[in-house]
Write a protein that holds these residues in place. Structure first.
Motif, PDB file in Angstrom:
ATOM      1  N   ILE A 140       0.837  -1.206   0.000  1.00 43.28           N
ATOM      2  CA  ILE A 140       0.000   0.000   0.000  1.00 43.28           C
ATOM      3  C   ILE A 140       0.873   1.258   0.000  1.00 43.28           C
ATOM      4  O   ILE A 140       0.599   2.234  -0.709  1.00 43.28           O
ATOM      5  CB  ILE A 140      -0.933  -0.020   1.223  1.00 43.28           C
ATOM      6  N   ALA A 141       1.971   1.216   0.804  1.00 43.72           N
ATOM      7  CA  ALA A 141       2.868   2.378   0.840  1.00 43.72           C
ATOM      8  C   ALA A 141       3.527   2.602  -0.518  1.00 43.72           C
ATOM      9  O   ALA A 141       3.663   3.744  -0.983  1.00 43.72           O
ATOM     10  CB  ALA A 141       3.933   2.179   1.921  1.00 43.72           C
ATOM     11  N   ALA A 142       3.957   1.490  -1.172  1.00 41.39           N
ATOM     12  CA  ALA A 142       4.577   1.623  -2.492  1.00 41.39           C
ATOM     13  C   ALA A 142       3.586   2.182  -3.512  1.00 41.39           C
ATOM     14  O   ALA A 142       3.936   3.045  -4.331  1.00 41.39           O
ATOM     15  CB  ALA A 142       5.099   0.257  -2.954  1.00 41.39           C
ATOM     16  N   GLU A 143       2.353   1.677  -3.450  1.00 40.95           N
ATOM     17  CA  GLU A 143       1.331   2.205  -4.362  1.00 40.95           C
ATOM     18  C   GLU A 143       1.076   3.680  -4.097  1.00 40.95           C
ATOM     19  O   GLU A 143       0.906   4.474  -5.034  1.00 40.95           O
ATOM     20  CB  GLU A 143       0.038   1.402  -4.197  1.00 40.95           C
ATOM     21  N   VAL A 169       1.808   9.264  -5.643  1.00 35.05           N
ATOM     22  CA  VAL A 169       2.324  10.606  -5.335  1.00 35.05           C
ATOM     23  C   VAL A 169       3.328  11.048  -6.383  1.00 35.05           C
ATOM     24  O   VAL A 169       3.339  12.215  -6.813  1.00 35.05           O
ATOM     25  CB  VAL A 169       2.951  10.605  -3.921  1.00 35.05           C
ATOM     26  N   ALA A 170       4.196  10.085  -6.795  1.00 37.58           N
ATOM     27  CA  ALA A 170       5.180  10.422  -7.822  1.00 37.58           C
ATOM     28  C   ALA A 170       4.499  10.821  -9.123  1.00 37.58           C
ATOM     29  O   ALA A 170       4.915  11.771  -9.801  1.00 37.58           O
ATOM     30  CB  ALA A 170       6.122   9.238  -8.050  1.00 37.58           C
ATOM     31  N   ILE A 171       3.442  10.053  -9.471  1.00 35.98           N
ATOM     32  CA  ILE A 171       2.703  10.385 -10.709  1.00 35.98           C
ATOM     33  C   ILE A 171       2.083  11.772 -10.588  1.00 35.98           C
ATOM     34  O   ILE A 171       2.146  12.591 -11.527  1.00 35.98           O
ATOM     35  CB  ILE A 171       1.629   9.317 -10.977  1.00 35.98           C
ATOM     36  N   LEU A 172       1.477  12.039  -9.433  1.00 39.03           N
ATOM     37  CA  LEU A 172       0.862  13.354  -9.232  1.00 39.03           C
ATOM     38  C   LEU A 172       1.913  14.469  -9.260  1.00 39.03           C
ATOM     39  O   LEU A 172       1.677  15.542  -9.841  1.00 39.03           O
ATOM     40  CB  LEU A 172       0.104  13.376  -7.901  1.00 39.03           C
ATOM     41  N   ASP A 173       3.104  14.205  -8.643  1.00 44.05           N
ATOM     42  CA  ASP A 173       4.175  15.208  -8.677  1.00 44.05           C
ATOM     43  C   ASP A 173       4.643  15.463 -10.098  1.00 44.05           C
ATOM     44  O   ASP A 173       4.874  16.608 -10.507  1.00 44.05           O
ATOM     45  CB  ASP A 173       5.354  14.744  -7.809  1.00 44.05           C
TER      46      ASP A 173
END
Length: 312
Positions: free
Chosen positions: A211-214, A219-223
């Motif tokens: 879940i943390a990796a997802e 978050v990376a995609i949103l950033d």
């Protein structure tokens, strides 16, 4: 004298009449012998008459179901363990003639027969089987006793073993065995619980990591999307600013020096931002390149102005 004879005759006649009358209760049946021989005559419930002096009622038996208590007896199991067993037998006389003439002392014969059968059946079993297979033992006893008592005119309805009690030594050994089994079972359950707990903990950690990796991926995609959007907006703003600058230069060429000042200032601010980023450690800038940079900007502005004039 005649009166005495009359009274004596009356008394004798009354006694003879009374001896000829036999009353049988409901549920009972009686056998009658004629001159010491049974000729098949039975007395049914109610009022019956027999021949005085030569016919005698020799047996009165109930045909209702009866209970036979079997006292505690010692038995030996197949694994040579001494146990004490008692039982209860429900039985019924079906043929009073057979019950009277084919066996002497029917109840005593029944007790001894039941004891023999109990010893024989329990001798075929081990100690543990005597506790777990009680229903099967009752059924076997019922079947064997019913067959054995059929010639006596008896029907065995039910046989129940009540108490099976091992000796005190065997009871102590059984208690120790049960205690060891309970401890073993408790140890197994505890180890299984620890294993399940460890599995659940590991599974929970794995799921939490997933879940943390997802979440980090999202978050990376949103950033990235945010940075891309910022870059697009910044590029659009720069293009719009260039258009505004070109229009201003076209309208008033006296603002060229002020424009140059702003461009130099923006250039220096850009260098400061690059120098403060985490990926940069040292920023080298040659002051002699600034005039060349300004000349390049002026030529770019001139080109933009010429393009605007051509469009007009």
């Amino acid at each position: 004298m005649q009166l005495l004879l009359f009274l004596a005759g009356t008394i004798i006649a009354a006694s003879v009449g009374a001896s000829s009358i036999k009353i049988v209760k409901q549920g009972d049946e009686a056998l009658v012998e004629f001159l010491g021989r049974y000729d098949g005559k039975k007395l049914e419930p109610g009022l019956n008459f027999v021949t005085p002096f030569i016919s005698h009622v020799v047996c009165t038996e109930t045909k209702r179901e009866r209970v036979l208590e079997i006292p505690p007896q010692n038995c030996i199991t197949r694994d040579n363990v001494s146990i004490t067993v008692d039982a209860v037998v429900y039985w019924q006389v079906m043929d009073i003639e057979k019950a009277y003439y084919r066996v002497q002392n029917l109840q005593s014969a029944m007790v001894n027969l039941v004891l023999t059968q109990i010893r024989a059946e329990l001798g075929k079993l081990e100690l543990n089987q005597t506790f777990t297979a009680r229903t099967e033992v009752n059924e076997m006893l019922l079947r064997e006793l019913d067959i054995s008592t059929e010639p006596w005119g008896v029907k065995v309805r039910r046989v129940e073993l009540r108490d099976i009690v091992p000796s005190k030594t065997v009871q102590g050994a059984m208690e120790l065995q049960m205690s060891a089994e309970r401890k073993k079972q408790a140890t197994i359950l505890t180890s299984e619980g620890d294993r399940e707990s460890a599995i659940n903990t590991a599974r929970g950690k794995a799921e939490a990591n997933i879940i943390a990796a997802e979440a980090r991926h999202k978050v990376a995609i949103l950033d990235a999307q945010s940075q891309k959007q910022q870059q697009i907006l910044k590029a659009a703003g720069t293009a719009e600013a260039m258009d505004i600058i070109a229009k201003k230069l076209k309208e008033d060429t006296t603002n060229t020096q002020a424009l140059q000042y702003l461009l130099v200032q923006n250039y220096l601010e850009m260098g400061l931002e690059i120098g403060s980023s985490e990926s940069s450690k040292v920023l080298f800038m040659d002051p002699r390149t600034i005039p060349a940079t300004l000349d390049g900007m002026r030529s770019l502005i001139s080109e933009v102005s010429n393009n605007e004039e051509m469009k007009v």
